[in-house]
Design an enzyme around this catalytic site. Structure first.
Site, mmCIF file in Angstrom:
data_model
loop_
_atom_site.group_PDB
_atom_site.id
_atom_site.type_symbol
_atom_site.label_atom_id
_atom_site.label_comp_id
_atom_site.label_asym_id
_atom_site.label_seq_id
_atom_site.Cartn_x
_atom_site.Cartn_y
_atom_site.Cartn_z
ATOM 1 N N ASP A 274 -4.837 -6.813 5.764
ATOM 2 C CA ASP A 274 -6.239 -6.335 5.478
ATOM 3 C C ASP A 274 -7.432 -7.283 5.222
ATOM 4 O O ASP A 274 -8.242 -7.204 5.586
ATOM 5 C CB ASP A 274 -6.063 -5.401 4.107
ATOM 6 C CG ASP A 274 -7.111 -4.314 3.613
ATOM 7 O OD1 ASP A 274 -7.925 -4.461 4.569
ATOM 8 O OD2 ASP A 274 -6.833 -3.740 2.857
ATOM 9 N N TYR B 115 0.860 -1.385 0.084
ATOM 10 C CA TYR B 115 -0.142 0.165 0.075
ATOM 11 C C TYR B 115 0.607 1.183 0.064
ATOM 12 O O TYR B 115 0.210 2.111 -0.219
ATOM 13 C CB TYR B 115 -1.013 0.089 1.146
ATOM 14 C CG TYR B 115 -1.999 -1.121 1.177
ATOM 15 C CD1 TYR B 115 -2.079 -2.148 0.058
ATOM 16 C CD2 TYR B 115 -3.155 -1.082 2.175
ATOM 17 C CE1 TYR B 115 -3.030 -3.026 0.277
ATOM 18 C CE2 TYR B 115 -3.883 -2.065 2.377
ATOM 19 C CZ TYR B 115 -3.988 -2.947 1.209
ATOM 20 O OH TYR B 115 -4.848 -3.919 1.196
#
Ligand code: NAD
Length: 363
Positions: A245, A141
């Site tokens: 996540d 990310y």
């Protein structure tokens, strides 16, 4: 005690659920003689609409000087244009980075009264009580990426990790595991990914310094399976950003609704009490499908406020008092629609908040 709490209500149901958590904190402050000073700041879509920036400098400044931050949720269809130069999620990633919040801590505990809200069988859920720790500021990310517009032939993200990034989150996880059942599961994909092989090497070295811990390394694909096959076998699980996540959303479904689960994001900046300056939020998003209807479940945010008291203010008894008040309301069969079942009394968001306050004051 005097404490400054920044509230980032955000978008969608964010303002509904944070105002219930604030109500509970205010009642708790009166009961235990603490003075919580709330400072409402802008972040996300509301900040784009109001000041043209998803993360205004004033918000970052206020958060830096706070003892803790309570966040609702950000985002929604209004700001979904992928070509927009600013998006609500940029605010969220930005504040995590600005405050160096590298460890996202998500407890998953199943309230006995809510077993039926899960899609899994009761016998699989028996005894589930785990904490999943997700590395929050590294990996794919945040690594170098290329995205060359609509006509692009290729695009890439880079799952980049450094030793110190891996080591600090493993130490946070090791400390939490030591305070619980001393069982720690480190999750990676070391059979395929270079960054995961570094993760495994660092984990093996660092966790050897904690001889009291029982450490297990599990590949992420296997972990996805174990989580729904025998979730009660796990206590503290630690993993990198992208895997975390996905696994944390999977783990949240053990509890049936996103509306029940809190989270804490912790880093290495200390507040005025010499405790981590943390950001506390429900694990759910802004739920635009139900925003404004007064039916959202505020319990995940109220339980996030309990985590705030525990981790950033050192108020363990007060945190436990909120958790007991939530349990007491659920034990009476009162539910918001997302976790309602036959025979439960269904209430809306503000009534649920009022009932938690009522139980808190009756203890
Ligand atoms: P979501 O979590 O907002 O909603 C998923 C489903 O769960 C919806 O049906 C919603 O009604 C329900 N739900 C969520 N929270 C609930 C609650 N407290 N009470 C009752 N029901 C609840 O996820 P989504 O629909 O994928 O995303 C909506 C928006 O939220 C998107 O813009 C997304 O980017 C954003 N989002 C923000 C965060 C954050 O701020 N941390 C996290 C996830 C998603």
């Amino acid at each position: 005690m005097d404490a400054k709490i920044v509230v980032l209500a955000g978008d969608g149901i964010g303002p509904e659920v944070t105002s219930e958590a604030r109500k509970v904190l205010e009642a708790l402050g009166k009961r235990f003689s603490h003075s919580f000073n709330f400072d409402e700041q802008l972040m996300g879509g509301i900040a784009i609409d109001t000041v043209g920036n998803s993360l205004p400098d004033a918000t970052v400044e206020a958060c830096r000087s706070a003892d803790a931050i309570l966040l609702g949720a950000v985002g929604g269809p209004k700001w979904d244009n992928p070509n927009a130069k600013d998006r609500p999620e940029r605010g969220l990633l930005g504040i995590r980075k600005a405050l160096n919040l590298f460890a996202n801590v998500r407890p998953v505990k199943i309230h006995p009264q809510l077993v039926s809200a899960s899609t899994l069988k009761e016998e699989v859920l028996q005894g589930v009580d785990m904490i999943v720790i997700r590395e929050l500021t590294g990996g794919a990310y945040f690594g170098p990426r290329q995205e060359a517009g609509d006509a692009a032939f290729e695009a890439y993200d880079t799952m980049l990790y450094t030793r110190p990034e891996i080591e600090r989150v493993l130490r946070t996880a090791a400390e939490m595991a030591l305070a619980r059942s001393k069982k720690l599961t480190s999750v990676d994909k070391a059979n395929v990914l270079a960054s995961s092989r570094l993760w495994r090497r660092v984990a093996t070295q660092v966790l050897a310094e904690y001889p009291d811990l029982q450490v297990e390394h599990v590949l992420v694909d296997a972990m996805a399976m174990h989580l729904i096959r025998h979730p009660a076998s796990y206590d503290v699980i630690v993993t990198e950003n992208l895997f975390g996540d996905i696994l944390t959303d999977e783990a949240s479904m053990l509890a049936g609704s996103m509306g029940m689960l809190p989270s804490a994001s912790l880093g290495d900046i200390m507040n005025s009490r010499q405790l981590p300056l943390g950001l506390y939020e429900p694990i759910h998003g802004s739920a635009p499908d139900i925003a404004g209807q007064g039916i959202s479940n505020p319990l995940a945010t109220i339980l996030s406020a309990a985590m705030l008291l525990r981790h950033s203010l050192g108020l363990e008894a007060e945190a436990a008092a909120i958790e007991q008040a939530v349990d007491a309301v659920l034990n009476e069969g009162v539910r918001t629609p997302d976790v309602a079942h036959t025979g439960s009394e269904v209430v809306g968001t503000p009534v649920m908040g009022d009932l938690v306050v009522q139980k808190l004051l009756q203890q």
